[in-house]
Scaffold this motif. Structure first.
Motif, PDB file in Angstrom:
ATOM      1  N   GLU A 173     -35.325  16.778  47.638  1.00 46.91           N
ATOM      2  CA  GLU A 173     -34.830  18.051  48.163  1.00 46.91           C
ATOM      3  C   GLU A 173     -34.154  18.877  47.075  1.00 46.91           C
ATOM      4  OE1 GLU A 173     -32.440  17.326  51.636  1.00 46.91           O
ATOM      5  OE2 GLU A 173     -34.213  17.353  52.926  1.00 46.91           O
ATOM      6  N   LEU A 174     -33.489  18.219  46.141  1.00 49.17           N
ATOM      7  CA  LEU A 174     -32.897  18.949  45.010  1.00 49.17           C
ATOM      8  C   LEU A 174     -33.994  19.622  44.191  1.00 49.17           C
ATOM      9  CD1 LEU A 174     -30.218  16.326  43.907  1.00 49.17           C
ATOM     10  CD2 LEU A 174     -29.751  18.595  44.872  1.00 49.17           C
ATOM     11  N   VAL A 178     -34.805  23.757  43.464  1.00 50.34           N
ATOM     12  CA  VAL A 178     -35.103  24.329  42.145  1.00 50.34           C
ATOM     13  C   VAL A 178     -36.427  25.083  42.168  1.00 50.34           C
ATOM     14  CG1 VAL A 178     -35.616  23.798  39.739  1.00 50.34           C
ATOM     15  CG2 VAL A 178     -33.769  22.589  40.906  1.00 50.34           C
ATOM     16  N   GLU A 179     -37.456  24.464  42.735  1.00 49.68           N
ATOM     17  CA  GLU A 179     -38.779  25.083  42.767  1.00 49.68           C
ATOM     18  C   GLU A 179     -38.773  26.363  43.597  1.00 49.68           C
ATOM     19  OE1 GLU A 179     -41.152  24.377  40.949  1.00 49.68           O
ATOM     20  OE2 GLU A 179     -41.068  22.249  40.409  1.00 49.68           O
ATOM     21  N   GLU A 180     -37.973  26.367  44.651  1.00 49.20           N
ATOM     22  CA  GLU A 180     -37.937  27.514  45.561  1.00 49.20           C
ATOM     23  C   GLU A 180     -37.198  28.701  44.948  1.00 49.20           C
ATOM     24  OE1 GLU A 180     -39.122  29.192  49.192  1.00 49.20           O
ATOM     25  OE2 GLU A 180     -39.437  27.112  48.597  1.00 49.20           O
ATOM     26  N   THR A 181     -36.253  28.433  44.069  1.00 47.92           N
ATOM     27  CA  THR A 181     -35.368  29.497  43.566  1.00 47.92           C
ATOM     28  C   THR A 181     -35.662  29.949  42.138  1.00 47.92           C
ATOM     29  OG1 THR A 181     -33.734  27.838  42.847  1.00 47.92           O
ATOM     30  CG2 THR A 181     -33.477  28.758  45.054  1.00 47.92           C
ATOM     31  N   LYS A 182     -36.433  29.187  41.375  1.00 47.24           N
ATOM     32  CA  LYS A 182     -36.572  29.484  39.945  1.00 47.24           C
ATOM     33  C   LYS A 182     -37.278  30.807  39.660  1.00 47.24           C
ATOM     34  CE  LYS A 182     -40.813  26.770  39.199  1.00 47.24           C
ATOM     35  NZ  LYS A 182     -41.390  25.617  38.462  1.00 47.24           N
ATOM     36  N   LEU A 194     -26.436  22.618  40.897  1.00 55.09           N
ATOM     37  CA  LEU A 194     -26.487  22.076  42.248  1.00 55.09           C
ATOM     38  C   LEU A 194     -25.531  20.893  42.335  1.00 55.09           C
ATOM     39  CD1 LEU A 194     -30.349  22.096  42.897  1.00 55.09           C
ATOM     40  CD2 LEU A 194     -28.670  23.810  43.586  1.00 55.09           C
ATOM     41  N   TYR A 195     -24.891  20.765  43.483  1.00 52.70           N
ATOM     42  CA  TYR A 195     -23.904  19.699  43.669  1.00 52.70           C
ATOM     43  C   TYR A 195     -24.112  19.073  45.039  1.00 52.70           C
ATOM     44  CZ  TYR A 195     -19.388  17.348  44.195  1.00 52.70           C
ATOM     45  OH  TYR A 195     -18.406  16.416  44.403  1.00 52.70           O
ATOM     46  N   VAL A 196     -24.056  17.745  45.091  1.00 47.87           N
ATOM     47  CA  VAL A 196     -24.134  17.027  46.366  1.00 47.87           C
ATOM     48  C   VAL A 196     -22.729  16.536  46.698  1.00 47.87           C
ATOM     49  CG1 VAL A 196     -25.130  15.080  47.600  1.00 47.87           C
ATOM     50  CG2 VAL A 196     -26.509  16.315  45.915  1.00 47.87           C
TER      51      VAL A 196
END
Length: 276
Positions: A173-174, A178-182, A194-196
């Protein structure tokens, strides 16, 4: 006799003799190539490294070949194990593809394609690794630090060996975030990290403002990002970048904001829910 000659299928006969000539020609050509390989030597080694990363360079590839197979320049062509060299180069965790051949001038051409990494993970035990575009793990090296998104916090999945596939839904999911926002103009500039968190929710660390942007999981990710974008366009200009400590879009149909320890949905949010 004349009738027998007339009945001969001359076209098929012609094809037969052409086939024989072709086979003989190929045999002669192969014989010449074999003799050439026994006589001609490798005159030079030319290495080309492709890809946007610089984990490895021409010097590294040349060193790998010489360490494993010795010096190739000056050896006859049939003494150079092209296939073995290609296979060995592909074993490197930083190489995705390799092509090795010798051209007509006796130059050994080596073309290497590097792996492309998309995320750097630092798990909850401090263990680090990269994830490439094929969701395989790549070891961290001090030689080169790619400019990619970093994810840390309460990430449980670790690293055992190079090129092992990502296993956990958490890290997948991380990568999805990344792929969705880059390629998005807003998020490619606004997301720093990103932080969990301790609830295992994914948080976006923004470049502008100090608020926590909580998206939870990557489910309905584009919908959550759209709501955060509305927060930036509708709410933030009115209240300022430091008005809220948390902004949560984890739950459907809401943007929940926290200020001074109190949770509430303000009037602007209610308008956003109505489609503004």
């Amino acid at each position: 006799m004349i009738n027998k000659i007339r009945n001969i299928k001359w076209r098929q006969v012609g094809y037969f003799f052409l086939s024989i000539a072709a086979i003989v020609g190929v045999g002669m050509l192969m014989s010449l190539v074999t003799k050439k390989d026994q006589v001609q030597v490798c005159s030079a080694l030319k290495v080309m490294v492709q890809g946007k990363e610089t984990f490895i360079d021409q010097k590294d590839i040349t060193g790998m070949i010489q360490e494993k197979f010795g010096r190739v320049v000056g050896r006859t062509l049939n003494e150079v194990p092209l296939h073995k060299i290609e296979t060995e180069l592909k074993k490197s965790p930083y190489v995705s593809e390799a092509d090795v051949h010798i051209d007509m001038d006796g130059v050994m051409q080596v073309k290497v394609q590097q792996r492309e990494v998309v995320l750097r993970v630092i798990n909850q035990n401090g263990q680090e690794y990269y994830v490439d575009s094929k969701s395989q793990k790549i070891p961290v090296t001090l030689k080169y630090v790619p400019h990619v998104m970093v994810a840390n916090g309460f990430i449980r999945e670790g690293y055992k060996k190079a090129l092992e596939p990502v296993q956990s839904k958490q890290v997948k999911e991380l990568v999805q975030v990344v792929e969705e926002t880059k390629s998005d103009e807003l998020w490619s500039n606004q997301i720093v990290q990103l932080y969990v968190n301790s609830d295992y929710d994914i948080e976006i660390v923004p470049r502008v403002g100090e608020q926590q942007l909580i998206i939870g999981s990557a489910d309905s990710l584009q919908y959550k990002l759209d709501r955060l974008a509305k927060f930036y366009t509708h709410i933030l200009p009115k209240v300022g970048t430091d008005a809220y400590s948390k902004v949560n879009v984890k739950y459907g149909g809401q943007i929940i904001c926290e200020r001074k320890g109190e949770w509430f949905i303000d009037s602007l949010q209610m308008k956003i829910n109505k489609g503004i």
